[in-house]
Motif scaffolding. Sequence first.
Motif, PDB file in Angstrom:
ATOM      1  N   PHE A  36       1.284  -0.937  -0.229  1.00  0.00           N
ATOM      2  CA  PHE A  36       0.065  -0.064   0.060  1.00  0.00           C
ATOM      3  C   PHE A  36       0.915   1.009   0.128  1.00  0.00           C
ATOM      4  O   PHE A  36       2.210   1.227   0.386  1.00  0.00           O
ATOM      5  CB  PHE A  36      -1.211   0.235   1.130  1.00  0.00           C
ATOM      6  N   ALA A  37       0.480   2.415  -0.867  1.00  0.00           N
ATOM      7  CA  ALA A  37       0.786   3.680  -0.534  1.00  0.00           C
ATOM      8  C   ALA A  37       0.799   3.961   1.288  1.00  0.00           C
ATOM      9  O   ALA A  37       0.269   3.258   1.520  1.00  0.00           O
ATOM     10  CB  ALA A  37       0.467   4.372  -1.573  1.00  0.00           C
ATOM     11  N   ASP A  38       2.214   4.908   1.598  1.00  0.00           N
ATOM     12  CA  ASP A  38       2.610   5.479   2.704  1.00  0.00           C
ATOM     13  C   ASP A  38       1.080   5.952   3.474  1.00  0.00           C
ATOM     14  O   ASP A  38       0.753   6.162   4.731  1.00  0.00           O
ATOM     15  CB  ASP A  38       3.422   5.999   2.767  1.00  0.00           C
ATOM     16  N   ASP A  39       0.537   6.526   2.547  1.00  0.00           N
ATOM     17  CA  ASP A  39      -0.312   7.493   3.033  1.00  0.00           C
ATOM     18  C   ASP A  39      -1.806   6.381   3.270  1.00  0.00           C
ATOM     19  O   ASP A  39      -2.738   6.535   4.465  1.00  0.00           O
ATOM     20  CB  ASP A  39      -1.142   8.879   2.273  1.00  0.00           C
ATOM     21  N   TYR A  40      -2.296   5.196   2.664  1.00  0.00           N
ATOM     22  CA  TYR A  40      -3.076   4.735   2.450  1.00  0.00           C
ATOM     23  C   TYR A  40      -2.880   3.780   4.091  1.00  0.00           C
ATOM     24  O   TYR A  40      -3.288   3.270   4.508  1.00  0.00           O
ATOM     25  CB  TYR A  40      -3.215   3.409   1.544  1.00  0.00           C
ATOM     26  N   ARG A  41      -1.763   3.441   3.980  1.00  0.00           N
ATOM     27  CA  ARG A  41      -0.799   2.534   5.213  1.00  0.00           C
ATOM     28  C   ARG A  41      -1.426   3.180   6.595  1.00  0.00           C
ATOM     29  O   ARG A  41      -1.600   2.797   7.276  1.00  0.00           O
ATOM     30  CB  ARG A  41       0.898   2.387   5.122  1.00  0.00           C
ATOM     31  N   ILE A  98     -12.586   3.918  -8.144  1.00  0.00           N
ATOM     32  CA  ILE A  98     -11.482   4.982  -7.462  1.00  0.00           C
ATOM     33  C   ILE A  98     -10.367   4.303  -7.214  1.00  0.00           C
ATOM     34  O   ILE A  98     -10.166   2.925  -6.198  1.00  0.00           O
ATOM     35  CB  ILE A  98     -11.818   5.672  -6.310  1.00  0.00           C
ATOM     36  N   TRP A  99      -9.009   4.077  -7.587  1.00  0.00           N
ATOM     37  CA  TRP A  99      -7.643   2.577  -7.672  1.00  0.00           C
ATOM     38  C   TRP A  99      -6.256   3.976  -6.513  1.00  0.00           C
ATOM     39  O   TRP A  99      -6.513   5.056  -7.494  1.00  0.00           O
ATOM     40  CB  TRP A  99      -7.290   1.990  -8.229  1.00  0.00           C
ATOM     41  N   GLN A 100      -5.343   2.673  -5.997  1.00  0.00           N
ATOM     42  CA  GLN A 100      -4.824   3.912  -6.072  1.00  0.00           C
ATOM     43  C   GLN A 100      -3.169   2.971  -5.800  1.00  0.00           C
ATOM     44  O   GLN A 100      -4.193   1.422  -6.112  1.00  0.00           O
ATOM     45  CB  GLN A 100      -4.710   4.385  -4.658  1.00  0.00           C
ATOM     46  N   THR A 101      -2.399   3.288  -6.578  1.00  0.00           N
ATOM     47  CA  THR A 101      -1.234   3.075  -7.031  1.00  0.00           C
ATOM     48  C   THR A 101      -0.650   2.619  -5.445  1.00  0.00           C
ATOM     49  O   THR A 101      -0.338   3.315  -4.739  1.00  0.00           O
ATOM     50  CB  THR A 101      -0.311   3.214  -8.079  1.00  0.00           C
ATOM     51  N   ASP A 120      -2.561  13.586  -7.285  1.00  0.00           N
ATOM     52  CA  ASP A 120      -1.799  12.672  -6.441  1.00  0.00           C
ATOM     53  C   ASP A 120      -1.483  12.168  -5.732  1.00  0.00           C
ATOM     54  O   ASP A 120      -0.873  11.079  -5.165  1.00  0.00           O
ATOM     55  CB  ASP A 120      -0.464  14.108  -7.080  1.00  0.00           C
ATOM     56  N   SER A 121      -2.858  11.454  -4.647  1.00  0.00           N
ATOM     57  CA  SER A 121      -2.424  11.352  -3.074  1.00  0.00           C
ATOM     58  C   SER A 121      -3.489  11.063  -2.609  1.00  0.00           C
ATOM     59  O   SER A 121      -4.739  11.657  -3.148  1.00  0.00           O
ATOM     60  CB  SER A 121      -1.922  12.176  -2.281  1.00  0.00           C
TER      61      SER A 121
END
Length: 129
Positions: A36-41, A98-101, A120-121
């Motif tokens: 997961f991206a840091d912000d999602y974590r 909606i997806w996050q990389t 972007d975030s």
Amino acid sequence: MTTLIKKFQSLQAFRSRGAASPHDIEAAENTLMLKFADDYRAYVAAFGAASYYGHELTGICKAARLNVVDVTQDERQYNSVPVDWYVIEQTNIDGIVIWQTASGTIYETCPGSEADKICDSLEEYISLE
């Protein structure tokens, strides 16, 4: 990440399901075979999963309809996206997802169209309203 957490808490009608443990976060990543991206974590570590005015974001929780693992596995059947993408929101409008990389970029998919970069975030995404 403190600003992200404060931003979530300031959203209209914000509700969360309770923090996810580091073990649960790692298990979800392992199941999806991604990071997961840091912000999602940070988001799932603080809230597990959350909703706010008209939005229900995926996370790590027992509710299958909001669990990032269940929702991502389901949506991968219908959307051809890179393997490091995971669902952050099913809008329940015209099949929009909606997806996050893993790097944090946010994309939108809808049936019959290419993915569109929208943010972007995660913080930028929740600030769109």
